[in-house]
Design a protein around this motif. Structure first.
Motif, PDB file in Angstrom:
ATOM      1  N   PHE A  72       5.666  17.495   3.236  1.00 57.32           N
ATOM      2  CA  PHE A  72       4.994  17.066   4.363  1.00 57.32           C
ATOM      3  C   PHE A  72       4.398  15.873   4.378  1.00 57.32           C
ATOM      4  CE2 PHE A  72       2.754  18.043   0.456  1.00 57.32           C
ATOM      5  CZ  PHE A  72       1.568  16.479   0.164  1.00 57.32           C
ATOM      6  N   ARG A  73       3.868  15.471   5.364  1.00 63.55           N
ATOM      7  CA  ARG A  73       3.816  13.870   5.373  1.00 63.55           C
ATOM      8  C   ARG A  73       2.545  12.934   5.231  1.00 63.55           C
ATOM      9  NH1 ARG A  73       7.547  11.686   9.082  1.00 63.55           N
ATOM     10  NH2 ARG A  73       9.262  13.771   9.866  1.00 63.55           N
ATOM     11  N   THR A  74       2.124  11.515   4.842  1.00 62.03           N
ATOM     12  CA  THR A  74       0.511  11.316   4.678  1.00 62.03           C
ATOM     13  C   THR A  74       1.177   9.782   4.122  1.00 62.03           C
ATOM     14  OG1 THR A  74      -0.857  11.553   3.157  1.00 62.03           O
ATOM     15  CG2 THR A  74       0.979  11.786   2.159  1.00 62.03           C
ATOM     16  N   ASN A  75       0.210   9.453   3.877  1.00 60.82           N
ATOM     17  CA  ASN A  75       0.509   7.650   3.317  1.00 60.82           C
ATOM     18  C   ASN A  75       0.071   7.856   2.155  1.00 60.82           C
ATOM     19  OD1 ASN A  75       0.065   6.293   6.675  1.00 60.82           O
ATOM     20  ND2 ASN A  75      -1.653   7.982   6.594  1.00 60.82           N
ATOM     21  N   VAL A  76       0.547   6.796   1.181  1.00 55.03           N
ATOM     22  CA  VAL A  76       0.146   6.588   0.001  1.00 55.03           C
ATOM     23  C   VAL A  76      -0.047   4.582  -0.329  1.00 55.03           C
ATOM     24  CG1 VAL A  76       1.376   8.316  -1.106  1.00 55.03           C
ATOM     25  CG2 VAL A  76       2.764   6.192  -0.133  1.00 55.03           C
ATOM     26  N   PRO A  77      -1.031   4.180  -0.788  1.00 53.66           N
ATOM     27  CA  PRO A  77      -1.330   3.112  -1.160  1.00 53.66           C
ATOM     28  C   PRO A  77      -0.096   2.318  -1.754  1.00 53.66           C
ATOM     29  CG  PRO A  77      -2.810   4.313  -2.394  1.00 53.66           C
ATOM     30  CD  PRO A  77      -1.681   5.191  -2.342  1.00 53.66           C
ATOM     31  N   PRO A  78       0.024   0.943  -1.784  1.00 56.54           N
ATOM     32  CA  PRO A  78      -1.241  -0.130  -1.321  1.00 56.54           C
ATOM     33  C   PRO A  78      -1.176  -0.147   0.387  1.00 56.54           C
ATOM     34  CG  PRO A  78       0.644  -1.072  -1.486  1.00 56.54           C
ATOM     35  CD  PRO A  78       1.081   0.350  -1.807  1.00 56.54           C
ATOM     36  N   THR A  79      -2.152  -0.286   1.392  1.00 58.91           N
ATOM     37  CA  THR A  79      -2.457  -0.227   3.071  1.00 58.91           C
ATOM     38  C   THR A  79      -3.013  -1.659   3.443  1.00 58.91           C
ATOM     39  OG1 THR A  79      -4.932   1.638   2.188  1.00 58.91           O
ATOM     40  CG2 THR A  79      -2.499   2.247   2.707  1.00 58.91           C
ATOM     41  N   PHE A  80      -3.800  -1.695   4.256  1.00 60.15           N
ATOM     42  CA  PHE A  80      -4.923  -2.520   4.400  1.00 60.15           C
ATOM     43  C   PHE A  80      -5.419  -2.911   3.503  1.00 60.15           C
ATOM     44  CE2 PHE A  80      -8.153  -3.434   7.466  1.00 60.15           C
ATOM     45  CZ  PHE A  80      -7.703  -4.557   8.307  1.00 60.15           C
ATOM     46  N   GLY A  85       2.574  -6.037   5.759  1.00 63.30           N
ATOM     47  CA  GLY A  85       3.900  -6.003   5.460  1.00 63.30           C
ATOM     48  C   GLY A  85       4.337  -5.109   5.740  1.00 63.30           C
ATOM     49  N   VAL A  86       3.160  -3.888   4.992  1.00 65.23           N
ATOM     50  CA  VAL A  86       3.866  -2.698   3.697  1.00 65.23           C
ATOM     51  C   VAL A  86       3.234  -1.207   4.667  1.00 65.23           C
ATOM     52  CG1 VAL A  86       2.992  -1.177   1.955  1.00 65.23           C
ATOM     53  CG2 VAL A  86       2.567  -3.718   1.578  1.00 65.23           C
ATOM     54  N   ASN A  87       4.491  -0.180   5.067  1.00 63.89           N
ATOM     55  CA  ASN A  87       4.260   0.658   5.643  1.00 63.89           C
ATOM     56  C   ASN A  87       4.154   1.969   4.573  1.00 63.89           C
ATOM     57  OD1 ASN A  87       4.234   3.241   7.960  1.00 63.89           O
ATOM     58  ND2 ASN A  87       6.517   2.579   8.269  1.00 63.89           N
ATOM     59  N   PRO A  88       2.884   2.179   4.878  1.00 69.08           N
ATOM     60  CA  PRO A  88       2.355   3.292   3.372  1.00 69.08           C
ATOM     61  C   PRO A  88       2.786   4.539   4.066  1.00 69.08           C
ATOM     62  CG  PRO A  88       0.498   2.436   5.580  1.00 69.08           C
ATOM     63  CD  PRO A  88       1.641   1.633   6.075  1.00 69.08           C
ATOM     64  N   ASN A  89       3.835   4.928   4.988  1.00 69.88           N
ATOM     65  CA  ASN A  89       4.032   6.311   5.485  1.00 69.88           C
ATOM     66  C   ASN A  89       5.325   7.054   4.294  1.00 69.88           C
ATOM     67  OD1 ASN A  89       3.463   5.329   9.100  1.00 69.88           O
ATOM     68  ND2 ASN A  89       2.093   6.379   7.798  1.00 69.88           N
ATOM     69  N   VAL A  90       4.897   8.094   4.283  1.00 67.74           N
ATOM     70  CA  VAL A  90       5.636   8.621   3.174  1.00 67.74           C
ATOM     71  C   VAL A  90       6.271   9.910   3.603  1.00 67.74           C
ATOM     72  CG1 VAL A  90       5.291   7.264   1.552  1.00 67.74           C
ATOM     73  CG2 VAL A  90       4.387   9.253   2.090  1.00 67.74           C
ATOM     74  N   ILE A  91       7.451  10.332   3.438  1.00 70.41           N
ATOM     75  CA  ILE A  91       7.592  12.322   3.304  1.00 70.41           C
ATOM     76  C   ILE A  91       6.966  12.517   1.593  1.00 70.41           C
ATOM     77  CG2 ILE A  91       8.710  14.576   3.740  1.00 70.41           C
ATOM     78  CD1 ILE A  91      10.153  12.365   5.796  1.00 70.41           C
ATOM     79  N   ALA A  92       6.128  13.148   1.395  1.00 73.28           N
ATOM     80  CA  ALA A  92       6.045  13.612   0.114  1.00 73.28           C
ATOM     81  C   ALA A  92       7.101  14.889  -0.421  1.00 73.28           C
ATOM     82  CB  ALA A  92       4.509  14.253  -0.178  1.00 73.28           C
ATOM     83  N   ASP A 117       7.076   1.411  -0.744  1.00 69.53           N
ATOM     84  CA  ASP A 117       7.525   0.593   0.478  1.00 69.53           C
ATOM     85  C   ASP A 117       6.634  -1.030  -0.072  1.00 69.53           C
ATOM     86  OD1 ASP A 117       8.907  -0.337   2.871  1.00 69.53           O
ATOM     87  OD2 ASP A 117       7.164  -0.674   3.674  1.00 69.53           O
ATOM     88  N   PHE A 118       5.199  -1.265  -0.711  1.00 68.84           N
ATOM     89  CA  PHE A 118       4.895  -2.414  -1.996  1.00 68.84           C
ATOM     90  C   PHE A 118       6.157  -3.000  -2.403  1.00 68.84           C
ATOM     91  CE2 PHE A 118       2.946  -3.904  -5.314  1.00 68.84           C
ATOM     92  CZ  PHE A 118       2.302  -5.889  -4.946  1.00 68.84           C
ATOM     93  N   MET A 119       6.292  -4.220  -2.561  1.00 63.83           N
ATOM     94  CA  MET A 119       6.796  -4.639  -3.394  1.00 63.83           C
ATOM     95  C   MET A 119       7.142  -5.632  -4.434  1.00 63.83           C
ATOM     96  SD  MET A 119      10.938  -6.225  -3.226  1.00 63.83           S
ATOM     97  CE  MET A 119      11.518  -7.262  -4.735  1.00 63.83           C
ATOM     98  N   PRO A 120       6.516  -6.545  -5.604  1.00 69.99           N
ATOM     99  CA  PRO A 120       5.734  -7.619  -6.319  1.00 69.99           C
ATOM    100  C   PRO A 120       6.650  -8.862  -5.704  1.00 69.99           C
ATOM    101  CG  PRO A 120       5.353  -6.102  -7.753  1.00 69.99           C
ATOM    102  CD  PRO A 120       6.554  -5.005  -6.554  1.00 69.99           C
ATOM    103  N   SER A 121       6.120  -9.787  -5.421  1.00 67.72           N
ATOM    104  CA  SER A 121       5.975 -10.795  -5.094  1.00 67.72           C
ATOM    105  C   SER A 121       7.987 -11.319  -5.918  1.00 67.72           C
ATOM    106  CB  SER A 121       5.718 -11.968  -5.484  1.00 67.72           C
ATOM    107  OG  SER A 121       6.541 -13.542  -5.637  1.00 67.72           O
ATOM    108  N   VAL A 122       8.987 -11.996  -5.954  1.00 62.15           N
ATOM    109  CA  VAL A 122      10.310 -11.897  -6.553  1.00 62.15           C
ATOM    110  C   VAL A 122      10.182 -13.324  -7.303  1.00 62.15           C
ATOM    111  CG1 VAL A 122      11.729 -11.284  -5.525  1.00 62.15           C
ATOM    112  CG2 VAL A 122      10.417 -13.255  -5.078  1.00 62.15           C
ATOM    113  N   LYS A 123       9.329 -13.771  -8.016  1.00 63.62           N
ATOM    114  CA  LYS A 123       7.955 -14.645  -8.234  1.00 63.62           C
ATOM    115  C   LYS A 123       7.652 -14.128  -9.722  1.00 63.62           C
ATOM    116  CE  LYS A 123       5.488 -17.998  -4.794  1.00 63.62           C
ATOM    117  NZ  LYS A 123       7.148 -18.981  -5.282  1.00 63.62           N
TER     118      LYS A 123
END
Length: 491
Positions: A72-80, A85-92, A117-123
């Motif tokens: 199914f379709r849903t959202n997962v964190p992180p979000t607003f 720049g992160v799209n929380p839309n996923v297909i579970a 879709d979230f990626m920590p800084s490469v720093k």
């Protein structure tokens, strides 16, 4: 979470298997149920449910029940608000069959989707995208994955003796704490043991050469690791403060920069042999080698083993009333006697119940609960009941604690911890085809062409050694809520 080692069982590479497979053409084509809600509002509601009102297991389970579907379709964190720049839309994908698509590198890719879709800084990794964030199509992935596999192959001669000596120190401290105070926390001794053991085997360095690293290296790694993934981790306490301060924005690298640089300097100075090999045999630069080594050590190995070994101890404590302790003790001493010097990879391969217990712990408590992959192209995804059309670029999300309770695969009490589930008597060895804790099936093989954990073989063997050591050392042990409250030394 690292690599196949010399002396580990040989395996034949397999594609992720499909249980009781009807051909896709015999299953109905179904539109993917669910949705993402209104922009901004939908993701925020899902985030609050995920972290606060429901928690991840209930979040996914309720939607499975609502849509009568494991896909199914849903959202997962992180979000607003601060993840624009992160799209929380996923297909579970929450059954074994649909989940297995996450490991088919012909149809999915893994660039920058370690935690969605979230990626920590490469720093946090020296301004490099380390191997975990690379797709198999990238040449650098092949270099670093092969380097990872080589590290563990070469460390095979010191792996077991380093493990045993570090376990001696850990349990000596716990024995003293229990004798003095009546109980001992397992967390701090566990982290100290793992840091010492893994640094020797992976970096080829002895932490005792640096008093500060020896005393605080594990804490430095904890902070470095935790602060990267805080926006995606459910803590489960102090709401709404958790939502306001832990899940609303990324934390800046400068908070851990000083400690990380100390670890870099330690690896650069004490890990020269491994770094040199990375340069001459795998064409990595010195800095690429250092930062990938630290990620392997801190994120993959130290972080993964900490979660897994604490889960093993918890399961040992929970299963005491079932007679498990006596059965494990008898098997261990029958196969390896009562002296830890007799423990080896070969000896624990003969301990069927110990291995089954380890696999069952991995099934219900995988160190990495969520897996992600992005569709490399349009393809048809198959679950037990239907076929779904996936479009190129869509992000798939599998939550393993639910996937590994798939009743169509794990038929006997799928939500219950059965320590003998993976024994030959129970026919459980076939179930290893569907044990996916390592980013692939346990019957698969980690190579540069896939994203399977380089240590897919060594992790369960090391865990089996950990359990076997425990039941050589003690006739009995009592563990409750992460604390050891009583030990009875072997006579």
């Amino acid at each position: 979470m690292m690599a196949k080692m010399t002396g580990s069982p040989s395996v034949t590479p397999l594609s992720p298997p499909s249980p009781s497979p009807p051909s896709p053409s015999s299953l109905p084509l179904r539109a993917i149920p669910g949705g993402y809600g209104w922009p901004v509002v939908g993701p925020i509601i899902d985030r609050l449910n995920y972290f606060w009102f429901q928690g991840p297991p209930t979040f996914f389970k309720k939607r499975m029940e609502k849509y009568k579907s494991t896909v199914f379709r849903t959202n997962v964190p992180p979000t607003f608000p601060w993840f624009l720049g992160v799209n929380p839309n996923v297909i579970a994908v929450l059954d074994v069959k649909s989940f297995s698509h996450l490991f088919d590198m012909e149809i999915v890719e893994k660039a920058n989707v370690l935690v969605g879709d979230f990626m920590p800084s490469v720093k946090y990794t020296g301004d490099f995208r380390v191997c975990a964030y690379l797709d198999t199509s990238e040449a650098k992935h092949t270099q670093i994955k092969n380097f990872s596999l080589d590290i563990l192959k070469r460390s095979s001669t010191i792996w077991v003796p380093s493990l045993i000596s570090s376990l001696d120190s850990m349990w000596d401290k716990i024995d003293a704490d229990v004798a003095n105070s009546g109980s001992a926390s397992s967390f701090l001794p566990m982290q100290q043991f793992l840091f010492r053991f893994l640094t020797r085997c992976i970096v080829g360095a002895d932490p005792s050469t640096s008093p500060e690293i020896a005393s605080s290296g594990h804490i430095m790694l904890d902070k470095w690791l935790g602060i990267q993934i805080l926006p995606t981790v459910n803590i489960g306490i102090l709401q709404p403060l958790e939502e306001l301060f832990l899940h609303s924005f990324s934390y800046p690298f400068w908070l851990v920069k000083g400690d990380y640089n100390k670890l870099v300097q330690f690896v650069e100075k004490e890990g020269k042999e491994v770094i040199q090999r990375a340069q001459t045999e795998f064409n990595l630069t010195e800095q690429e080698a250092i930062h990938n080594l630290l990620f392997i050590l801190g994120f993959n190995a130290f972080g993964g083993f900490t979660i897994f070994f604490l889960a093993l101890l918890s399961a040992i404590g929970d299963q005491k009333s079932t007679g498990l302790h006596e059965k494990l003790r008898d098997e261990v001493r029958q196969k390896s006697g009562s002296n830890s010097n007799t423990l080896s990879f070969e000896s624990v391969k003969d301990m069927e119940l110990v291995q089954s217990f380890v696999y069952e712990t991995l099934r219900l408590n995988p160190p990495v609960p969520s897996q992600f992959a992005r569709a490399r192209k349009d393809f048809k995804l198959t679950s037990h009941d239907a076929v779904y059309e996936i479009k190129k670029g869509e992000l798939l999300c599998g939550y393993q604690p639910l996937v590994m309770k798939d009743a169509k695969v794990f038929e006997e009490s799928p939500a219950t911890f059965l320590y003998d589930r993976f024994t030959r008597e129970k026919g459980g060895t076939e179930l290893l085809n569907y044990l996916y804790w390592s980013n692939g099936p346990q019957t698969g093989s980690a190579t540069a062409a896939n994203k399977q954990c380089a240590a897919k073989e060594i992790v369960p063997l090391t865990a089996a050694l950990f359990v076997a050591y425990l039941f050589q050392r003690y006739d009995d042990i009592t563990i409750s809520s992460g604390s050891i409250t009583a030990v009875e030394k072997s006579k």
